[in-house]
Enzyme design. Structure first.
Site, PDB file in Angstrom:
ATOM      1  N   TYR A 183      40.091  35.385 -26.457  1.00  0.00           N
ATOM      2  CA  TYR A 183      40.109  34.446 -25.323  1.00  0.00           C
ATOM      3  C   TYR A 183      39.037  34.835 -24.300  1.00  0.00           C
ATOM      4  CZ  TYR A 183      42.056  32.258 -21.071  1.00  0.00           C
ATOM      5  OH  TYR A 183      42.246  31.547 -19.907  1.00  0.00           O
TER       6      TYR A 183
ATOM      7  N   SER B  94      37.747  31.834 -16.731  1.00  0.00           N
ATOM      8  CA  SER B  94      38.842  32.772 -16.485  1.00  0.00           C
ATOM      9  C   SER B  94      38.270  34.093 -15.986  1.00  0.00           C
ATOM     10  CB  SER B  94      39.599  33.036 -17.790  1.00  0.00           C
ATOM     11  OG  SER B  94      40.539  34.086 -17.608  1.00  0.00           O
TER      12      SER B  94
HETATM   13  P1  NAD Z   1      48.313  25.065 -19.694  1.00  0.00           P
HETATM   14  O1  NAD Z   1      48.587  25.642 -21.037  1.00  0.00           O
HETATM   15  O2  NAD Z   1      49.429  24.687 -18.814  1.00  0.00           O
HETATM   16  O3  NAD Z   1      47.324  23.822 -19.796  1.00  0.00           O
HETATM   17  C1  NAD Z   1      46.304  23.720 -20.745  1.00  0.00           C
HETATM   18  C2  NAD Z   1      46.119  22.264 -21.053  1.00  0.00           C
HETATM   19  O4  NAD Z   1      45.072  22.119 -22.039  1.00  0.00           O
HETATM   20  C3  NAD Z   1      47.381  21.639 -21.658  1.00  0.00           C
HETATM   21  O5  NAD Z   1      47.601  20.388 -21.055  1.00  0.00           O
HETATM   22  C4  NAD Z   1      47.019  21.472 -23.121  1.00  0.00           C
HETATM   23  O6  NAD Z   1      47.678  20.396 -23.747  1.00  0.00           O
HETATM   24  C5  NAD Z   1      45.533  21.219 -23.020  1.00  0.00           C
HETATM   25  N1  NAD Z   1      44.846  21.444 -24.281  1.00  0.00           N
HETATM   26  C6  NAD Z   1      44.907  22.538 -25.070  1.00  0.00           C
HETATM   27  N2  NAD Z   1      44.163  22.352 -26.165  1.00  0.00           N
HETATM   28  C7  NAD Z   1      43.605  21.119 -26.065  1.00  0.00           C
HETATM   29  C8  NAD Z   1      42.744  20.353 -26.872  1.00  0.00           C
HETATM   30  N3  NAD Z   1      42.272  20.828 -28.046  1.00  0.00           N
HETATM   31  N4  NAD Z   1      42.369  19.119 -26.449  1.00  0.00           N
HETATM   32  C9  NAD Z   1      42.828  18.623 -25.277  1.00  0.00           C
HETATM   33  N5  NAD Z   1      43.661  19.301 -24.465  1.00  0.00           N
HETATM   34  C10 NAD Z   1      44.045  20.537 -24.856  1.00  0.00           C
HETATM   35  O7  NAD Z   1      47.402  26.157 -18.994  1.00  0.00           O
HETATM   36  P2  NAD Z   1      46.645  26.252 -17.602  1.00  0.00           P
HETATM   37  O8  NAD Z   1      46.960  27.583 -17.072  1.00  0.00           O
HETATM   38  O9  NAD Z   1      46.855  25.057 -16.751  1.00  0.00           O
HETATM   39  O10 NAD Z   1      45.139  26.305 -18.150  1.00  0.00           O
HETATM   40  C11 NAD Z   1      44.104  25.444 -17.707  1.00  0.00           C
HETATM   41  C12 NAD Z   1      42.787  26.179 -17.837  1.00  0.00           C
HETATM   42  O11 NAD Z   1      42.795  27.304 -16.946  1.00  0.00           O
HETATM   43  C13 NAD Z   1      42.534  26.740 -19.231  1.00  0.00           C
HETATM   44  O12 NAD Z   1      41.166  26.554 -19.576  1.00  0.00           O
HETATM   45  C14 NAD Z   1      42.823  28.213 -19.070  1.00  0.00           C
HETATM   46  O13 NAD Z   1      42.115  29.003 -19.993  1.00  0.00           O
HETATM   47  C15 NAD Z   1      42.387  28.452 -17.644  1.00  0.00           C
HETATM   48  N6  NAD Z   1      42.972  29.643 -17.037  1.00  0.00           N
HETATM   49  C16 NAD Z   1      44.314  29.733 -16.774  1.00  0.00           C
HETATM   50  C17 NAD Z   1      44.811  30.898 -16.199  1.00  0.00           C
HETATM   51  C18 NAD Z   1      46.251  31.080 -15.867  1.00  0.00           C
HETATM   52  O14 NAD Z   1      46.616  32.184 -15.407  1.00  0.00           O
HETATM   53  N7  NAD Z   1      47.113  30.096 -16.046  1.00  0.00           N
HETATM   54  C19 NAD Z   1      43.961  31.967 -15.926  1.00  0.00           C
HETATM   55  C20 NAD Z   1      42.614  31.841 -16.207  1.00  0.00           C
HETATM   56  C21 NAD Z   1      42.134  30.678 -16.770  1.00  0.00           C
END
Ligand code: NAD
Length: 248
Positions: free
Chosen positions: A157, A143
């Site tokens: 985080y 991130s």
């Molecule tokens: P999201 O919440 O839609 O997806 C996260 C996924 O991880 C979900 O499917 C959830 O069920 C799964 N998950 C959570 N805990 C878990 C576990 N213990 N075991 C297995 N699966 C698990 O969010 P997203 O935005 O698609 O996030 C995906 C990645 O991108 C994450 O690592 C997040 O930190 C990173 N990210 C997202 C953003 C953003 O703005 N959306 C920004 C920076 C980083």
């Protein structure tokens, strides 16, 4: 034979976009999910309808026994892993550090650091020639928070993603001689459910003003960067990070 990819947290958001793009590019994709089989099944069905190959696999990535079982299922059903996307991650509600308790930090570290560690270890155990493998590649979804720190919102985080980035650097150097590349992608503010879980559904739009490109990003824009890191064009790239964060 198709190459095999595992995408953790592949049932929605960025993970689902990566899984679908990877399938279009010919990978057989293990779509890991934690708690929502219906969402994972929908991603798998979409891939099948488009003529691709995919399998939904349940596991909480923070639990070692479940990760071991997930990799055994992948071995048996799709074959030896070539590509791992450590995408699963959690963000808890916005909070100042003086309100946080240690149990929150432990939860966040369990999913965002221990999960990627366990999955990377199992992938290396299959990709490394030391274990009979033929190399491979890993992409850790970090991130922009790892660089920016997320003050007043989620320093826990941000710390977890900083740890993931350091692990990416160390692991990349450790396994490069074995033909395994390890890189990271750092999304900025992307339209997914994660912001709602962080307690503020309208967060992406609120932050537009501080994003140099003046908009939130799409999951496809992140998936494209992830997939480039698996391409032959990225063959000399390891221990690197692509910031997909609108200029931040
Ligand atoms: P999201 O919440 O839609 O997806 C996260 C996924 O991880 C979900 O499917 C959830 O069920 C799964 N998950 C959570 N805990 C878990 C576990 N213990 N075991 C297995 N699966 C698990 O969010 P997203 O935005 O698609 O996030 C995906 C990645 O991108 C994450 O690592 C997040 O930190 C990173 N990210 C997202 C953003 C953003 O703005 N959306 C920004 C920076 C980083």
């Amino acid at each position: 034979m198709s190459k095999v990819m595992l995408v953790t947290g592949g049932s929605r958001g960025i993970g689902a976009a990566v899984a679908k793009l990877a399938a279009r590019r010919g990978y057989a994709v293990g779509v890991n999910y934690h708690a929502r089989p219906d969402a994972a099944d929908a991603v798998v069905a979409e891939i099948h309808q488009a003529g691709g190959k995919a399998l939904a696999i349940q596991a909480d990535v923070s639990q070692e026994d479940q990760v071991l079982r997930m990799f055994r299922t992948l071995d048996e059903r799709l074959g030896r892993i070539d590509a791992l996307v450590n995408n699963a991650g959690i963000l808890e509600t916005q909070m100042r550090v003086d309100q946080m308790d240690a149990s929150r930090l432990l939860r966040v570290l369990s999913t965002n650091v221990i999960g990627p560690f366990l999955c990377a270890r199992e992938a290396v155990r299959r990709m490394s020639p030391r274990h009979g493998g033929q190399g491979g590649a890993i992409v850790n979804v970090s991130s922009a928070a790892a660089r920016l720190g997320s003050p007043n919102e989620y320093v826990d985080y941000a710390a977890s993603k900083g740890a993931l980035d350091t692990m990416t650097i160390g692991l990349s150097k450790e396994v490069a001689p074995e033909g395994i590349r390890v890189n990271g992608v750092r999304p900025g503010t992307i339209y997914t459910d994660m912001h709602a879980s962080g307690g503020e559904p309208g967060r992406v739009d609120r932050l537009k003003g501080v994003i140099p490109l003046r908009r939130g990003g799409s999951v496809e824009e992140v998936a494209g960067a992830v997939m480039w890191l698996f391409s032959d064009e990225a063959g000399y790239t390891s221990g690197s990070f692509i910031d997909v964060s609108g200029g931040n």
